[in-house]
Scaffold this motif. Sequence first.
Motif, PDB file in Angstrom:
ATOM      1  N   ARG A  85      -0.923  55.727  21.411  1.00 40.89           N
ATOM      2  CA  ARG A  85      -0.289  56.553  22.432  1.00 40.89           C
ATOM      3  C   ARG A  85       1.189  56.199  22.411  1.00 40.89           C
ATOM      4  NH1 ARG A  85      -0.570  61.179  25.190  1.00 40.89           N
ATOM      5  NH2 ARG A  85       0.531  61.016  27.155  1.00 40.89           N
ATOM      6  N   VAL A  86       2.024  57.173  21.998  1.00 39.56           N
ATOM      7  CA  VAL A  86       3.468  56.969  21.953  1.00 39.56           C
ATOM      8  C   VAL A  86       4.063  57.686  23.155  1.00 39.56           C
ATOM      9  CG1 VAL A  86       5.597  57.339  20.644  1.00 39.56           C
ATOM     10  CG2 VAL A  86       3.462  56.825  19.432  1.00 39.56           C
ATOM     11  N   THR A  87       4.744  56.929  24.002  1.00 36.13           N
ATOM     12  CA  THR A  87       5.410  57.496  25.164  1.00 36.13           C
ATOM     13  C   THR A  87       6.909  57.380  24.946  1.00 36.13           C
ATOM     14  OG1 THR A  87       3.589  56.753  26.568  1.00 36.13           O
ATOM     15  CG2 THR A  87       5.633  57.372  27.680  1.00 36.13           C
ATOM     16  N   VAL A  88       7.567  58.529  24.870  1.00 37.90           N
ATOM     17  CA  VAL A  88       9.027  58.568  24.786  1.00 37.90           C
ATOM     18  C   VAL A  88       9.478  59.051  26.159  1.00 37.90           C
ATOM     19  CG1 VAL A  88      11.051  59.454  23.575  1.00 37.90           C
ATOM     20  CG2 VAL A  88       8.891  59.151  22.334  1.00 37.90           C
ATOM     21  N   PHE A  89       9.997  58.134  26.959  1.00 39.21           N
ATOM     22  CA  PHE A  89      10.328  58.450  28.338  1.00 39.21           C
ATOM     23  C   PHE A  89      11.349  59.572  28.423  1.00 39.21           C
ATOM     24  CE2 PHE A  89       8.633  54.157  28.378  1.00 39.21           C
ATOM     25  CZ  PHE A  89       7.653  54.301  29.343  1.00 39.21           C
ATOM     26  N   GLU A  90      11.069  60.518  29.346  1.00 39.18           N
ATOM     27  CA  GLU A  90      11.871  61.714  29.588  1.00 39.18           C
ATOM     28  C   GLU A  90      11.885  62.665  28.401  1.00 39.18           C
ATOM     29  OE1 GLU A  90      15.710  60.636  31.148  1.00 39.18           O
ATOM     30  OE2 GLU A  90      14.812  59.474  32.779  1.00 39.18           O
ATOM     31  N   GLN A  91      10.906  62.567  27.507  1.00 36.08           N
ATOM     32  CA  GLN A  91      10.767  63.463  26.351  1.00 36.08           C
ATOM     33  C   GLN A  91       9.292  63.858  26.219  1.00 36.08           C
ATOM     34  OE1 GLN A  91      13.410  64.616  24.578  1.00 36.08           O
ATOM     35  NE2 GLN A  91      14.701  63.408  25.963  1.00 36.08           N
ATOM     36  N   GLU A  92       8.844  64.764  27.085  1.00 37.05           N
ATOM     37  CA  GLU A  92       7.433  65.135  27.101  1.00 37.05           C
ATOM     38  C   GLU A  92       6.956  65.729  25.782  1.00 37.05           C
ATOM     39  OE1 GLU A  92       6.144  67.329  30.516  1.00 37.05           O
ATOM     40  OE2 GLU A  92       7.412  66.124  31.840  1.00 37.05           O
ATOM     41  N   GLY A  93       7.842  66.386  25.045  1.00 33.00           N
ATOM     42  CA  GLY A  93       7.461  66.993  23.770  1.00 33.00           C
ATOM     43  C   GLY A  93       7.139  65.973  22.683  1.00 33.00           C
ATOM     44  N   LEU A  94       7.620  64.757  22.836  1.00 28.46           N
ATOM     45  CA  LEU A  94       7.358  63.701  21.851  1.00 28.46           C
ATOM     46  C   LEU A  94       6.241  62.760  22.292  1.00 28.46           C
ATOM     47  CD1 LEU A  94      11.030  62.740  20.909  1.00 28.46           C
ATOM     48  CD2 LEU A  94       9.417  64.089  19.565  1.00 28.46           C
ATOM     49  N   THR A  95       5.974  62.736  23.589  1.00 25.12           N
ATOM     50  CA  THR A  95       4.933  61.854  24.116  1.00 25.12           C
ATOM     51  C   THR A  95       3.569  62.444  23.808  1.00 25.12           C
ATOM     52  OG1 THR A  95       6.363  61.048  25.878  1.00 25.12           O
ATOM     53  CG2 THR A  95       3.982  60.858  26.226  1.00 25.12           C
ATOM     54  N   SER A  96       2.765  61.685  23.065  1.00 27.43           N
ATOM     55  CA  SER A  96       1.439  62.167  22.666  1.00 27.43           C
ATOM     56  C   SER A  96       0.646  61.027  22.035  1.00 27.43           C
ATOM     57  CB  SER A  96       1.575  63.316  21.665  1.00 27.43           C
ATOM     58  OG  SER A  96       0.315  63.894  21.405  1.00 27.43           O
ATOM     59  N   THR A  97      -0.588  61.356  21.646  1.00 25.66           N
ATOM     60  CA  THR A  97      -1.425  60.436  20.893  1.00 25.66           C
ATOM     61  C   THR A  97      -1.331  60.810  19.426  1.00 25.66           C
ATOM     62  OG1 THR A  97      -2.935  60.134  22.738  1.00 25.66           O
ATOM     63  CG2 THR A  97      -3.778  59.585  20.562  1.00 25.66           C
ATOM     64  N   TYR A  98      -1.090  59.830  18.584  1.00 21.87           N
ATOM     65  CA  TYR A  98      -0.933  60.055  17.147  1.00 21.87           C
ATOM     66  C   TYR A  98      -1.905  59.160  16.386  1.00 21.87           C
ATOM     67  CZ  TYR A  98       3.445  62.163  18.668  1.00 21.87           C
ATOM     68  OH  TYR A  98       4.386  62.946  19.299  1.00 21.87           O
ATOM     69  N   ALA A  99      -2.503  59.707  15.337  1.00 27.05           N
ATOM     70  CA  ALA A  99      -3.438  58.945  14.506  1.00 27.05           C
ATOM     71  C   ALA A  99      -2.690  58.306  13.347  1.00 27.05           C
ATOM     72  CB  ALA A  99      -4.533  59.856  13.973  1.00 27.05           C
ATOM     73  N   VAL A 100      -3.100  57.098  12.985  1.00 24.50           N
ATOM     74  CA  VAL A 100      -2.589  56.469  11.766  1.00 24.50           C
ATOM     75  C   VAL A 100      -3.437  57.053  10.634  1.00 24.50           C
ATOM     76  CG1 VAL A 100      -2.190  54.308  10.533  1.00 24.50           C
ATOM     77  CG2 VAL A 100      -1.987  54.372  13.030  1.00 24.50           C
ATOM     78  N   ASP A 101      -2.783  57.795   9.728  1.00 25.08           N
ATOM     79  CA  ASP A 101      -3.521  58.508   8.667  1.00 25.08           C
ATOM     80  C   ASP A 101      -3.976  57.565   7.556  1.00 25.08           C
ATOM     81  OD1 ASP A 101      -1.322  58.102   6.953  1.00 25.08           O
ATOM     82  OD2 ASP A 101      -0.554  60.124   7.236  1.00 25.08           O
ATOM     83  N   LYS A 102      -4.670  58.145   6.568  1.00 24.69           N
ATOM     84  CA  LYS A 102      -5.224  57.342   5.464  1.00 24.69           C
ATOM     85  C   LYS A 102      -4.156  56.585   4.696  1.00 24.69           C
ATOM     86  CE  LYS A 102      -9.088  60.455   4.655  1.00 24.69           C
ATOM     87  NZ  LYS A 102      -9.717  61.371   3.713  1.00 24.69           N
ATOM     88  N   SER A 103      -2.947  57.129   4.680  1.00 30.54           N
ATOM     89  CA  SER A 103      -1.855  56.469   3.968  1.00 30.54           C
ATOM     90  C   SER A 103      -1.171  55.402   4.807  1.00 30.54           C
ATOM     91  CB  SER A 103      -0.814  57.514   3.540  1.00 30.54           C
ATOM     92  OG  SER A 103      -1.397  58.473   2.713  1.00 30.54           O
ATOM     93  N   GLY A 104      -1.547  55.308   6.093  1.00 28.81           N
ATOM     94  CA  GLY A 104      -0.951  54.291   6.951  1.00 28.81           C
ATOM     95  C   GLY A 104       0.280  54.750   7.699  1.00 28.81           C
TER      96      GLY A 104
END
Length: 186
Positions: free
Chosen positions: A46-65
Amino acid sequence: MRLRHTITAVALAASLSGCASYQPPQPAFHKALNEPYRLDSGDKVRVTVFEQEGLTSTYAVDKSGYVSMPLVGTVPARGQTPEELEAAIATKLRDGFLRDPDISVEVETYRPFFIMGEVTQGGQYSYVPGMTVQNAIAAAGGFSPRAEQKTVDLTRQVNGKIASGRVLISDPIQPGDTIFVRERWF
């Protein structure tokens, strides 16, 4: 008397042959439990970029890392702690997107662990922080009737290398571990 010594020696050799495959874990094996958590494929952060709702989200670490984010593209995550990933994302965002980004990264879902051998239902299971081998066996439906119920063989990645050893069922596990429950002899 000689026959008695011969029988004793044969019995001792037979009992020790079952221990021939025993391999105690190397010291770094348990030391890895006290080190900071390192991200790898299968983790979700879960990446939270404060005051940047468009960037705050859950991101998966892909097969390549890597973690793929809007604006900055891919960011290497494999082998990084969440704090190190925070710094890498902040550096990329400072490069022409945000003046002083305030970022938080936390593991939302850990990569799974695997269990096989003498359990009811072997396979891949979700890791929960603080799990022990015994908890993992319970998640797999418990021991089969033929299972060795005191120790298991555990394989984990330590310092980028695969390490295996026999551990007690009370030992903690980590995300990505593979547990093998052996068959008992008697």
